[in-house]
Design an enzyme around this catalytic site. Structure first.
Site, PDB file in Angstrom:
ATOM      1  CG  HIS A 197      39.346  11.901  29.179  1.00 15.88           C
ATOM      2  ND1 HIS A 197      38.730  13.125  29.049  1.00 15.88           N
ATOM      3  CD2 HIS A 197      38.462  11.094  29.819  1.00 15.88           C
ATOM      4  CE1 HIS A 197      37.516  13.047  29.568  1.00 15.88           C
ATOM      5  NE2 HIS A 197      37.327  11.843  30.046  1.00 15.88           N
TER       6      HIS A 197
ATOM      7  CG  ASP B 196      29.640  13.067  23.255  1.00 14.19           C
ATOM      8  OD1 ASP B 196      29.150  12.099  23.850  1.00 14.19           O
ATOM      9  OD2 ASP B 196      30.299  13.951  23.826  1.00 14.19           O
TER      10      ASP B 196
ATOM     11  NE  ARG C  70      24.831   9.124  28.331  1.00 15.21           N
ATOM     12  CZ  ARG C  70      26.139   9.274  28.535  1.00 15.21           C
ATOM     13  NH1 ARG C  70      26.875   9.988  27.694  1.00 15.21           N
ATOM     14  NH2 ARG C  70      26.702   8.714  29.575  1.00 15.21           N
TER      15      ARG C  70
ATOM     16  CB  SER D 177      30.186  10.114  25.907  1.00 12.12           C
ATOM     17  OG  SER D 177      30.279  11.495  26.173  1.00 12.12           O
TER      18      SER D 177
ATOM     19  CE  LYS E 195      33.682  14.788  25.260  1.00  9.61           C
ATOM     20  NZ  LYS E 195      32.524  13.969  25.612  1.00  9.61           N
TER      21      LYS E 195
END
Length: 429
Positions: free
Chosen positions: A87, A166, A173, A188, A192
């Site tokens: 990620h 989320d 947000r 967050s 995931k």
């Protein structure tokens, strides 16, 4: 989720006053927000209290776990391959997933890469791949599992069932000024990624003008928090903190970045893209227990290109089709002799966005061929009239605003600046 009863105002007041939220309070508020019992305005107030007062690690871990438990978890244990995922926190020209996923698969580790679409100045992996004729992002879980077993790599859209809390909180947000919070960012991302069920996870935490994190200390804290969250959930997690002060590679824009990724898979491409791809591949392979394979050898052999082609075909794409080209271009040329002093990542990202490569709000279409192509990097010597950048768009009325974004985004200087030695600044395990 079986949680105790609480009251939204009680939880908000506790965090407002700087208290550590209990496990029961966190479980209840995440569950109640997901179901609609806690109103958006109340969760926005709690998010602001978290921004202002922070969270202990125990709170962040419980918050992350509660968001995971709000939905389903994927399970890759039935595959014959070990799995690893990557990620990135997002940057300009960050096309690394495209060559990385097939490279790691060619080394014997399956890569289930659930990706998203871009918003603002950072591009989305799915937007890039959707510039390939026929390629589709949406796969059923069964199709994804079959492709992982057969090909070893899949890059597709995440299903709606992963961490729905989320998704709902992220949207809130975004419109309430509560994005900038390391506890909320870390939970967050990791809710995931942990819900995706991969055996190992490598994080690419960007820092610099084109990144979400501008400060190295903040990037380091985010990386350490996410690594700790992954490990506490039983996922072998490590992070690289990488430079995003200047764009990665020579392109920012969807089809432009696909073409550059294919160059890397073919054994060429910009040195920084190759270096970061190999660095992340080594971390993924190590975390998955395959340190016996050198990804540089596999890349040179052409096996990663073979996996790329199979991956694209499996999702309906034609790896031999011509990529889209923008109808209009404008060249920015050097107005003097000298050296390229800097090229600012944020400026290039904004220019690409304004040219049509990105979107201002979810659901907007993007131009596949739009973006910025760089012809020189910081430290390069240039002559008067030599091209520095080419802007690409299908809507030439966009050129003026893109040029405005680049006004202070680069500079020519008399002395060669110090060369960037590596995009990797730190390793956190």
């Amino acid at each position: 989720m079986n949680v105790g009863r609480h009251d939204a105002v009680e939880v908000i007041a506790a965090k407002r006053d700087g208290h550590v939220l209990t496990d029961s309070q966190i479980d209840w508020v995440v569950d109640a927000f997901t179901s609609g019992e806690v109103a958006d305005v109340q969760m926005a107030s709690l998010a602001m209290a978290i921004v202002l007062n922070g969270m202990e690690f125990s709170e962040i871990a419980r918050w992350t776990d509660a968001m995971i438990r709000s939905g389903e978890r994927m399970d890759f244990s039935g595959l014959s391959w070990p799995t690893a995922d990557k990620h990135s926190t997002g940057g300009v020209g960050d096309k690394i997933t495209l060559p990385l996923a097939p490279l790691v698969a060619a080394c014997g580790v399956a890569v289930p890469q659930l990706s998203g679409r871009g918003l603002g100045h950072t591009g989305g992996t799915l937007d890039k791949l959707e510039s390939i004729p026929g390629w589709r992002a949406d796969l059923s879980t069964d199709a994804m599992m079959r492709q992982l077993e057969d090909v070893g790599a899949v890059i597709c859209a995440a299903g709606t069932g992963l961490a729905p809390a989320d998704k709902k909180l992220y949207a809130l947000r975004d419109v309430t000024g509560t994005v900038e919070s390391i506890p909320l960012i870390a939970s967050s991302i990791m809710s995931k990624k942990i819900a995706e069920g991969t055996g190992a996870l490598v994080l690419d935490v960007k820092v610099g003008s084109g990144a979400f994190m501008k400060d190295l200390d903040d990037a380091r804290e985010l990386a350490r928090t996410m690594v700790a969250l992954g490990k506490s959930a039983g996922v072998d997690t490590r992070a690289l903190v990488t430079d995003m002060s200047t764009p990665l590679g020579l392109t920012a824009g969807n089809a432009l970045e696909v073409a550059e990724s294919v160059e890397v898979l073919a054994g060429g491409g910009p040195s920084d893209v190759v270096e970061l791809t190999l660095a992340l591949a080594r971390e993924m392979l190590s975390a998955a227990g395959r340190e016996d394979v050198d990804p540089a050898d596999v890349l040179a052999s052409g096996r990663a290109m073979d996996v790329w082609r199979r991956m694209i075909v499996a999702q309906g794409g034609d790896p031999d089709a011509a990529l889209p080209h923008a109808s209009d271009i404008q060249v920015i040329a050097a107005d003097r002799d000298g050296y390229v002093g800097h090229i600012d990542a944020m400026a290039v990202g904004l220019a690409a966005w304004r040219l049509g490569a990105g979107r201002s709000r979810p659901g907007e279409t993007v131009q596949a061929g739009a973006g910025v192509e760089l012809h020189a990097r910081p430290g390069d010597r240039v002559r008067t009239g030599q091209p520095l950048m080419t802007l690409h768009t299908d809507t030439p009325e966009r050129f003026a605003r893109a040029l405005a974004a680049l006004d202070d985004g680069y500079a020519l200087v008399d002395e060669a600046p110090a060369a960037r030695t590596t995009p990797v600044l730190e390793r956190i395990v």
